[in-house]
Design a protein around this motif. Structure first.
Motif: not given
Length: 190
Positions: A19-23, A1-9, A150-156
């Motif tokens: 926590l969202i993968s680069d995919a 895994m090359s990197g993880v996005t951490v999202a907050f709301s 924050a779990g809805r960030f992947p689509q954005l």
């Protein structure tokens, strides 16, 4: 895994971390009902997510955060938390509105403390009304509903640009509820 996005709301009474993968796969998402307590909920949720996924802060490539509108202090807590972590990790950030984190494809609403709601129709500028339009999704203070998550960030993520942490600002749609002094401070001092 090359990197993880951490999202907050944190713009609503519910604080959430993802926590969202680069995919753009959600690796972990957690939420806590934390009205006026987002500053305590975010570190707990982040720690739980990292532990559950066996990741560390060294695996984080960027941060995403809810820009509001919503709770004035809650929005600021989430943005400051993301900025501090981004500065510490030397990574970039990006942000999305609470409307998009409720539902990016439908008319969404968030409450105003003045007894009104802000409504956003996709592709249009938000506006303020006394009651949400029929069919809109969102939440009202003290009531359940569909909170920004924050779990809805992947689509954005592919749609929102990166920026430097210093550039990240809240999306406020209401005038501040403070008043100007009747006599400016400089005049009071004589």
């Amino acid at each position: 895994m090359s990197g993880v996005t951490v999202a907050f709301s944190t713009s609503s009474p519910q604080a959430s971390v993802a926590l969202i993968s680069d995919a753009c796969d959600v690796l972990w998402v957690g939420a806590e009902f934390a009205p006026q307590c987002a500053s305590g909920a975010l570190p707990r949720l982040l720690e739980a997510g990292l532990k559950a996924t066996n990741l560390t802060m060294n695996d984080v490539s960027d941060f995403a955060v809810d820009l509001g509108p919503g709770s004035f202090t809650g929005v600021r807590v989430g943005i400051v938390f993301a900025k501090v972590l981004a500065f510490a990790q030397a990574v970039r950030v990006r942000g999305a509105t609470a409307f998009d984190l409720i539902d990016s494809q439908r008319t969404a609403f968030v409450p105003s403390r003045r007894g009104e709601v802000f409504v956003r129709v996709p592709g249009a500028i938000p506006y303020k009304v006394s009651t949400p339009p029929e069919g809109a999704v969102g939440y009202e203070y003290g009531l359940s509903g569909r909170f920004p998550d924050a779990g809805r960030f992947p689509q954005l993520l592919s749609l929102i640009p990166f920026m430097e942490p210093i550039e990240l600002l809240p999306a406020y749609f209401a005038e501040p509820s403070i008043s100007a002094p009747k006599q400016p401070y400089a005049e009071r001092r004589g």
